[in-house]
Motif scaffolding. Structure first.
Motif, PDB file in Angstrom:
ATOM      1  N   LEU A 108      -1.672  -1.004   9.206  1.00  0.00           N
ATOM      2  CA  LEU A 108      -1.535  -2.066   9.264  1.00  0.00           C
ATOM      3  C   LEU A 108       0.109  -1.750  10.570  1.00  0.00           C
ATOM      4  N   TYR A 129      -5.253   5.400   5.579  1.00  0.00           N
ATOM      5  CA  TYR A 129      -6.204   4.555   6.187  1.00  0.00           C
ATOM      6  C   TYR A 129      -5.377   3.416   6.030  1.00  0.00           C
ATOM      7  N   GLU A 130      -5.282   3.067   4.821  1.00  0.00           N
ATOM      8  CA  GLU A 130      -4.974   0.990   4.714  1.00  0.00           C
ATOM      9  C   GLU A 130      -3.496   1.060   5.042  1.00  0.00           C
ATOM     10  N   VAL A 137      -6.697  -5.208   4.835  1.00  0.00           N
ATOM     11  CA  VAL A 137      -7.104  -3.831   5.406  1.00  0.00           C
ATOM     12  C   VAL A 137      -8.224  -3.326   4.302  1.00  0.00           C
ATOM     13  N   ILE A 138      -8.465  -3.093   5.107  1.00  0.00           N
ATOM     14  CA  ILE A 138     -10.474  -3.053   3.956  1.00  0.00           C
ATOM     15  C   ILE A 138     -10.008  -0.967   3.287  1.00  0.00           C
ATOM     16  N   TYR A 170       0.752  -1.283  -0.225  1.00  0.00           N
ATOM     17  CA  TYR A 170       0.541  -0.359   0.257  1.00  0.00           C
ATOM     18  C   TYR A 170       1.172   1.045   0.114  1.00  0.00           C
TER      19      TYR A 170
END
Lengths: 312, 279
Positions: A82, A77-78, B19-20, A70
């Protein structure tokens, strides 16, 4: 531990300026799954800026960074799902108990109900926090607060943990405590990006070290590789008086990269021709009548690497 | 960490490590959820620091005693009113505004510590950090105002009816809520609780005295009257006063709501903008 080591964090030529000051210049590195990367550098070297960029707190001026595929800049936001972050200053609520802090950060991480309570109990027990779990955080010791801070970052089982100088300002006992926590996490396969200005900390915890100075990478590799790269021994001379220390420093000042510690009255001299070079220098001091308390010739430590690569 | 799942039936982030990518609805849901969580956090803090509530109440009570017994005779006689009936609504507005100051100081001390960095690194709504605090502060304000009302009643203050009592308390709380967001914007800009406290002295006291909270504005010079009559403390006081004694309250109530809406329209986006820039 996973079988194939996947790249979790990929940083490619990132830069950041504050006004005229370039805090980070064209930095690239990567962190593999299940490893601990140590970002090592002095105060102001740019370590916190790097952490802030990777944890979406600060924007990246140029370059790209990704975590688990990502993009850090365009998918904050992703990314936040994490990562776990424990900063230089304990980022906990001092008016809440340790358990309430974990509950707060758990809920904000969208974990709730029985799952959250089970997770909190597990963490409290695993990281030996049961005895201060229901104490107001502000009344806990510095070491306990820092442990709570690090554990708070773990609440949502993050793929990557960012620890910005996790042991700065701690007494040796609490420091050893935090080290144990980090080692446990690494053993469980959490990837950790750790910043530190303590070389022995990086030596002990990190699988890979990236040495930062003035926002740039000056050296990188495993602790052993870095030490080997120096490819020279170190002569360490201990004096037993201020006078002896000062005259000794004067006598060996022609050697490159010497390190002196006035309080310990110790001089460190890197030598490419170990034993022979040492003999010559020791004879020079002896001839001048300087009394040497003790000396040793040893393999370089990370301290020596640090001094050789930075202009500290 | 992928693949490390446990077999519980509830699905949340611990069970489902994927993950969203949040859409507008997710953000809205997060905003509400997180506001509740932050409100809970700030309520717990309030309970742990009862002095925060007590200071606001004590100040209100001191104003009540001071104005009623020291100036009440002069002002009351001059204006031809029963002074305790006159002054309680004003003291309620001042107490609410004073309580609202704590939104700013609280947020500023959050910002000067590390906890804000953690909030910003979480998959949560950042508006909630301020919204939750303003709500918690309003709940504390309601409690404080009820205590001040109680003292007022003991001193002879009376409401026209129960519904008028509710509005007499809620209007000051409403204007306090708007000022909470103003405090949040200042806090996000200044980040220092002490500076913020000093600054609020500069505007709160003049605003408080050049109002209808303690004395009728008719006795003020003309140039001041226009301001004193329509500034938010006065409209809120006039509205609360009208509700408490059953006189027509519509215009002042609408003016007060307009102030609340106007302040929120400016300060909510402004404080969010400044807060995001604060790392």
């Amino acid at each position: 531990m996973s079988i194939k080591a996947q790249t979790l964090i990929e940083v490619s030529e990132i830069s950041k300026s504050y006004g005229d000051r370039e805090a980070v210049k064209n930095l690239s590195f990567s962190v593999a799954e299940g490893t601990v990367l140590g970002l090592l550098g002095a105060n102001g070297a740019g370590k916190t800026t790097i952490v802030n960029m990777l944890t979406t707190l600060t924007s990246i001026d140029t370059g790209h960074a990704s975590i688990c595929g990502y993009d850090v800049s365009s998918q904050p936001y992703e990314i936040r799902q994490l990562i776990g972050l424990a900063g230089q200053f304990a980022a906990i609520d001092e008016k809440l108990t340790a358990r309430e802090n974990l509950k707060l950060f758990g809920r904000l991480n969208k974990i709730s109900g029985r799952n959250l309570n089970a997770r909190i109990d597990d963490l409290l027990q695993r990281f030996r926090m049961a005895d201060f779990a229901d104490q107001i955080a502000g009344t806990c010791s510095g070491g306990q607060r820092r442990r709570l801070d690090v554990v708070s970052a773990l609440i949502a089982k993050p793929a990557t943990l960012f620890l910005d100088e996790p042991t700065t300002g701690l007494d040796p006992r609490s420091r050893a405590d935090i080290w144990e926590v980090i080692e446990d996490l690494a053993d469980e396969g959490t990837s950790v990006l750790l910043t530190t200005q303590y070389l022995h900390e990086a030596d002990r915890l990190a699988d890979e070290i990236v040495l930062i100075d003035h926002g740039m990478i000056v050296a990188s590799g495993t602790p052993d590789e870095l030490k080997r790269e120096l490819n020279r021994d170190v002569l360490e001379i201990h004096l037993d008086s201020d006078v002896a220390f000062r005259s000794a420093v004067r006598l060996v000042n022609d050697q490159p990269d010497i390190g002196t510690d006035e309080n310990a009255m110790t001089i460190r001299i890197p030598l490419s021709n170990g034993a022979v070079g040492s003999l010559a220098l020791l004879r020079r001091l002896d001839d001048a009548g300087v009394t040497i308390r003790d000396f040793q010739v040893r393999r370089p430590t990370l301290d020596d690497v640090f001094l050789a690569f930075t202009d500290a | 960490m992928a693949g490390k799942m446990n077999s519980s039936t509830t699905i949340d982030r611990l069970d489902a490590p994927q993950v969203i990518s949040p859409n507008v609805l997710t953000h809205l849901k997060w905003a509400m959820q997180d506001t509740v969580t932050i409100t809970w956090r700030d309520m717990v803090r309030t309970v742990r620091q009862p002095e925060m509530l007590m200071f606001a109440v004590i100040m209100g009570v001191v104003f009540l005693l001071l104005f009623n017994y020291v100036f009440g005779g002069v002002i009351g006689a001059g204006a031809g009113v029963n002074y305790i009936q006159y002054v309680v609504p004003g003291v309620l507005v001042i107490t609410a505004l004073n309580g609202a100051q704590q939104t700013g100081t609280g947020l500023a001390s959050d910002l000067s510590e590390g906890v804000t960095n953690r909030f910003m690194s979480l998959p949560m709504s950042q508006v909630a950090v301020i919204a939750g605090r303003t709500i918690a502060d309003s709940i504390r304000n309601i409690l404080g105002l009820l205590l001040v009302v109680l003292i007022g009643v003991l001193m002879g203050f009376r409401f026209e009816s129960f519904s008028s009592a509710v509005l007499t308390v809620l209007l000051p709380v409403g204007i306090g809520y708007a000022f909470s967001w103003l405090g949040a914007a200042l806090a996000a800009r200044l980040r220092n609780p002490e500076t913020l406290g000093m600054l609020s002295m500069f505007w709160l006291f003049p605003l408080m005295l050049a109002s209808s909270a303690f004395a009728p504005t008719e006795s003020m010079p003309r140039w001041l009257q226009g301001f004193a009559e329509y500034q938010p403390i006065s409209t809120a006081t006039n509205a609360a006063r009208a509700w408490s004694d059953g006189s027509p309250a519509r215009t002042d109530s609408l003016l007060t709501l307009a102030w609340v809406a106007g302040i929120l329209a400016v300060c909510v986006p402004l404080s969010m903008h400044l807060y995001r820039k604060s790392t």
